[in-house]
Design a protein around this motif. Structure first.
Motif, mmCIF file in Angstrom:
data_model
loop_
_atom_site.group_PDB
_atom_site.id
_atom_site.type_symbol
_atom_site.label_atom_id
_atom_site.label_comp_id
_atom_site.label_asym_id
_atom_site.label_seq_id
_atom_site.Cartn_x
_atom_site.Cartn_y
_atom_site.Cartn_z
ATOM 1 N N VAL A 92 7.553 -9.121 3.203
ATOM 2 C CA VAL A 92 7.291 -7.962 2.334
ATOM 3 C C VAL A 92 6.551 -8.348 1.059
ATOM 4 O O VAL A 92 5.581 -7.689 0.674
ATOM 5 N N ASN A 93 6.987 -9.409 0.396
ATOM 6 C CA ASN A 93 6.340 -9.833 -0.844
ATOM 7 C C ASN A 93 5.006 -10.505 -0.521
ATOM 8 O O ASN A 93 4.973 -11.570 0.089
ATOM 9 N N PRO A 94 3.880 -9.896 -0.929
ATOM 10 C CA PRO A 94 2.568 -10.465 -0.580
ATOM 11 C C PRO A 94 2.344 -11.859 -1.150
ATOM 12 O O PRO A 94 1.579 -12.641 -0.590
ATOM 13 N N ASP A 138 10.218 3.646 4.545
ATOM 14 C CA ASP A 138 11.270 2.800 3.973
ATOM 15 C C ASP A 138 11.497 1.550 4.821
ATOM 16 O O ASP A 138 11.771 0.467 4.288
ATOM 17 N N GLN A 139 11.394 1.702 6.144
ATOM 18 C CA GLN A 139 11.532 0.545 7.019
ATOM 19 C C GLN A 139 10.457 -0.492 6.714
ATOM 20 O O GLN A 139 10.730 -1.689 6.631
ATOM 21 N N ILE A 140 9.236 -0.008 6.525
ATOM 22 C CA ILE A 140 8.122 -0.922 6.247
ATOM 23 C C ILE A 140 8.279 -1.553 4.865
ATOM 24 O O ILE A 140 8.135 -2.768 4.706
ATOM 25 N N ARG A 141 8.598 -0.722 3.868
ATOM 26 C CA ARG A 141 8.721 -1.232 2.503
ATOM 27 C C ARG A 141 9.824 -2.287 2.373
ATOM 28 O O ARG A 141 9.713 -3.205 1.569
ATOM 29 N N SER A 142 10.867 -2.158 3.197
ATOM 30 C CA SER A 142 11.984 -3.106 3.113
ATOM 31 C C SER A 142 11.901 -4.206 4.172
ATOM 32 O O SER A 142 12.751 -5.114 4.183
ATOM 33 N N ILE A 183 0.850 -1.199 0.000
ATOM 34 C CA ILE A 183 0.000 0.000 0.000
ATOM 35 C C ILE A 183 0.881 1.242 0.000
ATOM 36 O O ILE A 183 0.633 2.206 -0.731
ATOM 37 N N LEU A 184 1.945 1.224 0.809
ATOM 38 C CA LEU A 184 2.852 2.369 0.872
ATOM 39 C C LEU A 184 3.576 2.570 -0.459
ATOM 40 O O LEU A 184 3.807 3.701 -0.890
ATOM 41 N N PRO A 198 7.186 -2.724 15.650
ATOM 42 C CA PRO A 198 8.443 -3.179 15.046
ATOM 43 C C PRO A 198 9.251 -2.130 14.306
ATOM 44 O O PRO A 198 10.398 -2.395 13.947
ATOM 45 N N PHE A 199 8.679 -0.956 14.094
ATOM 46 C CA PHE A 199 9.392 0.064 13.326
ATOM 47 C C PHE A 199 9.608 1.318 14.164
ATOM 48 O O PHE A 199 8.851 1.589 15.100
#
Length: 474
Positions: free
Chosen positions: A414-416, A383-387, A340-341, A371-372
């Motif tokens: 990360v990969n759905p 970026d923390q979430i995306r990675s 989503i991000l 966690p972030f």
């Protein structure tokens, strides 16, 4: 990995019970001395009653606050009066000055409010100008007058006629929530008011301004029946706002539970989390993706550690734009999935976004932190979430089982396409726990019988057998 985390816990302060006790002590004198209502006589020689106590009774008994004798009523009416005919109670809610007033019928021959019989043992909310009759509708004796302003007057007529508004329960990106009482029966509900957004966005009418779209959603949401999904009583659409009446969960939000406890014991977190997974699985089977799962949207039935848990706000995701839904209670997309991000809420994504959110929720339950790190100067929160930049510091997770940590990792992939699915979550070894299933079965059996899930969404052994027919985790 960065071991700094945002901690959900609050600093140690005085016990909440002592805070409430102190508040109530400060308010006691004010409550006692204030006239909060009046019983104004329709028939003489009944006298006006200035109401300052919390409970008033009327009947033939000399112990009643209003003792009815032959001076007030003719013998034929006095003979059908009960020793205690009715009781009026002022009850404070939410540890505030907010109160409701209700009449309880204790008579054999009936008490009437606005010419409608209450019925022995039943209660009705009293509001200003309500007319009270004894034994028969024609025997009118009092008009109740409240000295406190009622917020019910701001409601649309179809709600104003049914509910009395009480205290504020909370507020968030999607609107304000207040406690309301059904005027007949005094049953408590939560009412969310979502103010509409004016204008047209990107050449299209906003969903909240589209009555047809709202009513289509209402039909879907009202048809949902699951013991772990908040039951929707009704929705009223007006030009300025949408009013949603929901069942009330008295244990409050999971967010507040985590804050007050610091963190949840693993066995307690498992009971709550399993119920949430059941709810999300049911929603997915119904074609509904929540999109805004977070501890604020998980409501608890009681203050007990072992309690019924229900998912709320699942319908608003289609009525509020995706970018708004990305914002959590504290203004950060802490529970939002990476996909989503990556598309700023405008791209396409699957119901796997809910599984990621469940991973963050379980992390928060078990550790008391998220966690972030919002304060990380080297990498933004997005970026923390995306990675998928998170870790399991020993200070928080040394007593947490490896199975629980493994489940979090699989949900927060990360990969759905590689992320565990909701059905696989239910098959994960951490939830293959017979005692857990039995505990949840007992909780659900005590819940509302109307919230009955379809057979393939039930808990317990039958549910496990149904799932066993599907591919297991690799």
């Amino acid at each position: 990995m960065n071991d700094e985390h945002i901690v959900l816990t609050l600093p140690d302060t005085q016990n909440l019970d002592s805070v409430y006790l102190t508040q109530s002590q400060e308010l006691t004198q004010e409550k006692i001395m204030t006239v909060w209502g009046r019983l104004c006589p329709i028939k003489l020689p009944f006298k006006t009653m200035e109401m300052i106590k919390d409970v008033y009774t009327l009947g033939r008994s000399e112990s009643c606050d209003i003792c009815v004798t032959s001076n007030e009523l003719k013998p034929k009416w006095l003979s059908v009066m009960s020793k205690i005919h009715f009781k009026i109670t002022r009850e404070f809610v939410c540890n505030t000055n907010d109160a409701i007033v209700y009449l309880e019928d204790l008579s054999q021959n009936g008490t009437f409010v606005n010419k409608k019989k209450v019925g022995r043992g039943n209660k009705v909310i009293l509001e200003s100008n309500d007319v009270i009759s004894l034994a028969q509708p024609i025997v009118t004796v009092y008009i109740f007058m409240s000295t406190t302003a009622s917020e019910s007057k701001n409601l649309p007529p179809e709600l104003k006629n049914k509910y009395a508004v009480s205290c504020k329960l909370g507020s968030g990106a999607c609107g304000e929530v207040k406690m309301v009482f059904n005027k007949i029966g005094c049953q408590k509900f939560a009412m969310k008011t979502v103010m509409k957004i004016g204008g047209i966005t990107n050449g299209q009418k906003h969903p909240l301004n589209d009555p047809e779209k709202i009513m289509n959603e209402v039909k879907i949401l009202k048809a949902l029946k699951h013991p772990c999904v908040i039951r929707m009583e009704e929705i009223v659409d007006t030009p300025k706002a949408v009013y949603i009446v929901l069942e009330l969960m008295e244990g409050g939000e999971l967010f507040e539970r985590i804050k007050s406890r610091g963190r949840l014991l693993e066995k307690h977190a498992k009971v709550i989390f399993y119920q949430v997974v059941l709810a999300v699985s049911y929603l997915h089977d119904c074609g509904i993706t929540h999109r805004d799962l977070k501890p604020e949207n998980i409501l608890l039935a009681s203050n007990s550690d072992i309690t019924l848990a229900k998912v709320s706000d699942f319908g608003l995701s289609k009525l509020v734009d995706a970018q708004t839904m990305m914002k959590t209670f504290c203004g950060t997309p802490m529970y939002v999935a990476p996909e989503i991000l990556s598309t700023i809420g405008r791209g396409s994504y699957t119901n796997q976004v809910d599984v990621w959110s469940l991973g963050v929720i379980l992390y928060a339950c078990l550790s008391g932190s998220v966690p972030f790190n919002c304060q990380d100067k080297n990498m933004s929160l997005q970026d923390q979430i995306r990675s998928g930049y998170y870790s399991f510091p020993s200070s928080k997770f040394e007593r947490i089982t490896s199975k629980a940590i493994d489940l979090i990792k699989r949900m927060m992939t990360v990969n759905p396409k590689k992320r565990i699915t909701i059905k696989q979550v239910l098959l994960h070894p951490w939830l293959q726990d017979r005692e857990l299933r039995e505990t949840v079965d007992i909780l659900l059996s005590k819940g509302n019988d109307e919230n009955v899930a379809p057979k393939n969404i039930s808990t317990g052994i039958q549910y496990e057998q149904n799932l066993m027919k599907r591919p297991r985790l690799g």
